[in-house]
Design a protein around this motif. Structure first.
Motif, PDB file in Angstrom:
ATOM      1  N   UNK A   1       0.837  -1.191   0.000  1.00  0.00           N
ATOM      2  CA  UNK A   1       0.000   0.000   0.000  1.00  0.00           C
ATOM      3  C   UNK A   1       0.873   1.242   0.000  1.00  0.00           C
ATOM      4  N   UNK A   2       0.266   2.419  -0.125  1.00  0.00           N
ATOM      5  CA  UNK A   2       1.093   3.616  -0.316  1.00  0.00           C
ATOM      6  C   UNK A   2       2.042   3.858   0.867  1.00  0.00           C
ATOM      7  N   UNK A   3       1.577   3.611   2.097  1.00  0.00           N
ATOM      8  CA  UNK A   3       2.467   3.838   3.244  1.00  0.00           C
ATOM      9  C   UNK A   3       3.686   2.929   3.166  1.00  0.00           C
ATOM     10  N   UNK A   4       3.449   1.664   2.885  1.00  0.00           N
ATOM     11  CA  UNK A   4       4.560   0.716   2.797  1.00  0.00           C
ATOM     12  C   UNK A   4       5.449   1.012   1.602  1.00  0.00           C
ATOM     13  N   UNK A   5       4.823   1.271   0.447  1.00  0.00           N
ATOM     14  CA  UNK A   5       5.601   1.536  -0.768  1.00  0.00           C
ATOM     15  C   UNK A   5       6.444   2.796  -0.614  1.00  0.00           C
ATOM     16  N   UNK A   6       5.841   3.869  -0.113  1.00  0.00           N
ATOM     17  CA  UNK A   6       6.580   5.115   0.077  1.00  0.00           C
ATOM     18  C   UNK A   6       7.670   4.953   1.131  1.00  0.00           C
ATOM     19  N   UNK A   7       7.429   4.065   2.095  1.00  0.00           N
ATOM     20  CA  UNK A   7       8.370   3.891   3.199  1.00  0.00           C
ATOM     21  C   UNK A   7       9.569   3.010   2.891  1.00  0.00           C
ATOM     22  N   UNK A   8       9.522   2.296   1.763  1.00  0.00           N
ATOM     23  CA  UNK A   8      10.676   1.507   1.364  1.00  0.00           C
ATOM     24  C   UNK A   8      10.533   0.006   1.475  1.00  0.00           C
ATOM     25  N   UNK A   9       9.298  -0.503   1.534  1.00  0.00           N
ATOM     26  CA  UNK A   9       9.143  -1.943   1.719  1.00  0.00           C
ATOM     27  C   UNK A   9       9.675  -2.747   0.542  1.00  0.00           C
ATOM     28  N   UNK A  10       9.645  -2.197  -0.671  1.00  0.00           N
ATOM     29  CA  UNK A  10      10.137  -2.939  -1.831  1.00  0.00           C
ATOM     30  C   UNK A  10      11.648  -3.158  -1.706  1.00  0.00           C
ATOM     31  N   UNK A  11      12.381  -2.101  -1.425  1.00  0.00           N
ATOM     32  CA  UNK A  11      13.830  -2.236  -1.249  1.00  0.00           C
ATOM     33  C   UNK A  11      14.156  -3.164  -0.090  1.00  0.00           C
ATOM     34  N   UNK A  12      13.389  -3.070   0.994  1.00  0.00           N
ATOM     35  CA  UNK A  12      13.629  -3.938   2.145  1.00  0.00           C
ATOM     36  C   UNK A  12      13.427  -5.409   1.782  1.00  0.00           C
ATOM     37  N   UNK A  13      12.407  -5.681   0.958  1.00  0.00           N
ATOM     38  CA  UNK A  13      12.126  -7.062   0.570  1.00  0.00           C
ATOM     39  C   UNK A  13      13.211  -7.603  -0.348  1.00  0.00           C
TER      40      UNK A  13
ATOM     41  N   UNK B   1      14.501   0.671  -8.843  1.00  0.00           N
ATOM     42  CA  UNK B   1      15.526   1.294  -8.007  1.00  0.00           C
ATOM     43  C   UNK B   1      16.184   0.285  -7.066  1.00  0.00           C
ATOM     44  N   UNK B   2      15.524  -0.868  -6.892  1.00  0.00           N
ATOM     45  CA  UNK B   2      16.088  -1.921  -6.046  1.00  0.00           C
ATOM     46  C   UNK B   2      16.937  -2.899  -6.845  1.00  0.00           C
ATOM     47  N   UNK B   3      17.062  -2.669  -8.151  1.00  0.00           N
ATOM     48  CA  UNK B   3      17.924  -3.501  -8.974  1.00  0.00           C
ATOM     49  C   UNK B   3      17.222  -4.531  -9.825  1.00  0.00           C
ATOM     50  N   UNK B   4      15.890  -4.608  -9.734  1.00  0.00           N
ATOM     51  CA  UNK B   4      15.138  -5.535 -10.577  1.00  0.00           C
ATOM     52  C   UNK B   4      15.056  -4.947 -11.979  1.00  0.00           C
TER      53      UNK B   4
END
Length: 265
Positions: free
Chosen positions: A139-151, A220-223
């Protein structure tokens, strides 16, 4: 009785031994307004209905319910690494506060990661070389907060290579319908200098292309861009096919996403 309908992705389907799927609202036993394949325990459904719906979803997608690991989603950025010891967690009953997180990763074959949504994108991730899988409720909070890079980072810690990771973005609230306030644009600007391209003005508010933001975070996470596939379906546009928190004014069920490598390989 209607059959269970699955949304699958071509890029993930080409990975040998990978189980993945995203549900629709078709093929379950729940009563309105949760009709019919509600997979969420936390929306006021009869628990036995949710268990039966999850059994049907699992049968259609090709995994065993007892192999599932799910979490208590809180729109945060925490990622949990799980393995065989956690199999079954959240499969047939809700989990407690100690399982609060919005992303899961595993390198254990036979473990199926499961997430839930009703407008938020879910990101399904897999690296065929290392047999590492990941799943993020973005969701926007998680996406904006960096959950993709963290995963992606958590997957890399298990042996995955970002350039090898294949990703899919589930049906979700799209840029055609997802109306938000200007404060979300300011919030994303703090992370992405060119954030404005994901916002289209409408009246005094904006339409947010949240799947586009998620894809940008993956890049931005390299994918690699050629490894990312988006469903392109808007849950708000299609409330007869998908559960939508917005379209249902908060009274709706939950869709499910699963990903994991089979123990048979």
């Amino acid at each position: 009785m209607s059959a269970v309908e699955l949304v699958t992705f071509g890029n993930l389907s080409r990975i040998a031994g990978l189980v993945h799927a995203f549900s629709t609202r078709q093929g379950g036993v729940s009563a309105p307004p949760l009709d019919s394949l509600n997979l969420g325990f936390h929306v006021g459904d009869v628990p036995a209905n949710v268990v039966e719906n999850r059994r049907r979803f699992a049968a259609a997608a090709g995994f065993a319910p007892e192999d599932v690991v799910s979490t208590r989603q809180v729109h945060g950025t925490l990622v949990r690494t799980v393995g065989d010891a956690e199999r079954g967690t959240g499969a047939i009953e809700p989990v407690g506060e100690s399982w609060a997180c919005d992303a899961l990763v595993t390198r254990e074959r036979g473990v199926v990661l499961m997430s839930f949504a009703a407008d938020c994108p879910v990101v399904l991730l897999a690296d065929e070389g290392s047999r590492v899988a990941g799943l993020a409720h973005a969701g926007w909070r998680s996406a904006f907060g960096g959950i993709i890079a963290n995963t992606v980072d958590a997957m890399a810690a298990l042996g995955a290579t970002p350039e090898r990771i294949v990703g899919a973005i589930s049906p979700s609230a799209g840029g055609c319908c997802y109306e938000v306030g200007g404060e979300l644009r300011e919030s994303l600007r703090a992370r992405l200098p060119d954030a404005d391209r994901f916002f289209r003005p409408r009246g005094g508010k904006f339409l947010l292309d949240l799947p586009g933001v998620v894809k940008e975070m993956l890049l931005r996470s390299g994918v690699r861009t050629e490894c990312i596939e988006a469903a392109g379906a808007c849950t708000i546009c299609e409330p007869s096919r998908f559960f939508s928190h917005r379209a249902g004014s908060g009274k709706t069920g939950r869709l499910g996403a699963v990903v994991g490598f089979s123990a048979l390989l």
